[in-house]
Write a protein that holds these residues in place. Structure first.
Motif, short mmCIF file in Angstrom:
data_model
loop_
_atom_site.label_atom_id
_atom_site.label_comp_id
_atom_site.label_asym_id
_atom_site.label_seq_id
_atom_site.Cartn_x
_atom_site.Cartn_y
_atom_site.Cartn_z
N SER A 157 0.83 -1.22 0.00
CA SER A 157 0.00 0.00 0.00
C SER A 157 0.85 1.25 0.00
O SER A 157 0.56 2.21 -0.73
CB SER A 157 -0.92 0.01 1.22
N THR A 158 1.91 1.25 0.79
CA THR A 158 2.79 2.42 0.87
C THR A 158 3.42 2.71 -0.49
O THR A 158 3.43 3.86 -0.94
CB THR A 158 3.88 2.20 1.93
N LEU A 161 0.67 3.90 -2.98
CA LEU A 161 0.24 5.27 -2.68
C LEU A 161 1.29 6.29 -3.12
O LEU A 161 0.96 7.35 -3.67
CB LEU A 161 -0.07 5.43 -1.20
N PHE A 164 1.09 6.53 -6.81
CA PHE A 164 -0.11 7.27 -7.19
C PHE A 164 0.12 8.78 -7.02
O PHE A 164 -0.25 9.57 -7.88
CB PHE A 164 -1.30 6.81 -6.34
N ARG A 165 0.75 9.14 -5.91
CA ARG A 165 1.05 10.57 -5.65
C ARG A 165 1.95 11.15 -6.75
O ARG A 165 1.71 12.24 -7.24
CB ARG A 165 1.70 10.71 -4.28
#
Length: 184
Positions: A157-158, A161, A164-165
């Motif tokens: 997830s990290t 994310l 994605f950022r």
């Protein structure tokens, strides 16, 4: 106390028969558990060199890979840990312990793409084992536990994310530049 007694008995057994392959495996395991990774990897390296012979005589213990990867990580030898990881992935592509080791190694080495690969593979295998415990076969598995699942999910997830950022930043820059060029 018990560990020292077991080590003495294993060394005695090895002195009586240098070709006792199992002794090298068990010494690797017990030394690694005791934190003596330098000695553990010596026995693991001997064990793996005899793999072909061991497979002809009896069952080869595949958990050698997970222990050796971890021992080399504790010794901070990324090159050796990577070498063992490559051997393990080649031989055991569907092994949950190896998927976890890949995720741990990738996290240690800060390699996002490997984190994604290892964590996704672990999560997939964890679900399959949870649905069908017989998939474990007849060997000990270290990592088919909720804590390992949480570790992989967190790191996956990290990374996703963060990616994605970065992607959103590129997207916003592209739109801003496009609008400024067109109407600016």
């Amino acid at each position: 106390m018990k560990t020292e007694r077991t080590k003495r008995l294993l060394h005695k057994r090895l002195a009586a028969n240098e070709n006792d392959h199992d002794v090298h495996f068990y010494l690797m395991q017990i030394l690694s558990d005791a934190g003596d990774n330098k000695e553990a990897v010596k026995h693991g390296e001997i064990y793996i060199t005899r793999k072909d012979q061991i497979e002809k005589e009896r069952v080869f213990m595949h958990s050698v890979y997970y222990t050796m990867i971890h021992s080399y990580m504790f010794l901070e030898s990324a090159e050796d840990a990577s070498r063992w990881l490559e051997m393990a992935i080649k031989e055991l592509p569907d092994d949950i312990d190896i998927a976890m080791a890949l995720t741990e190694f990738a996290t240690w080495q800060q390699k996002p793409e490997l984190i994604i690969t290892g964590a996704k593979r672990f999560i997939e295998l964890y679900g399959k084992i949870k649905d069908n415990p017989l998939m474990k076969g007849n060997r000990f598995i270290y990592t088919a536990v909720p804590e390992a699942f949480a570790f992989c999910l967190y790191h996956l997830s990290t990374v996703l994310l963060f990616q994605f950022r970065e992607t959103m930043g590129l997207f916003v820059n592209t739109i801003t530049n496009d609008v400024n060029a067109k109407y600016g």
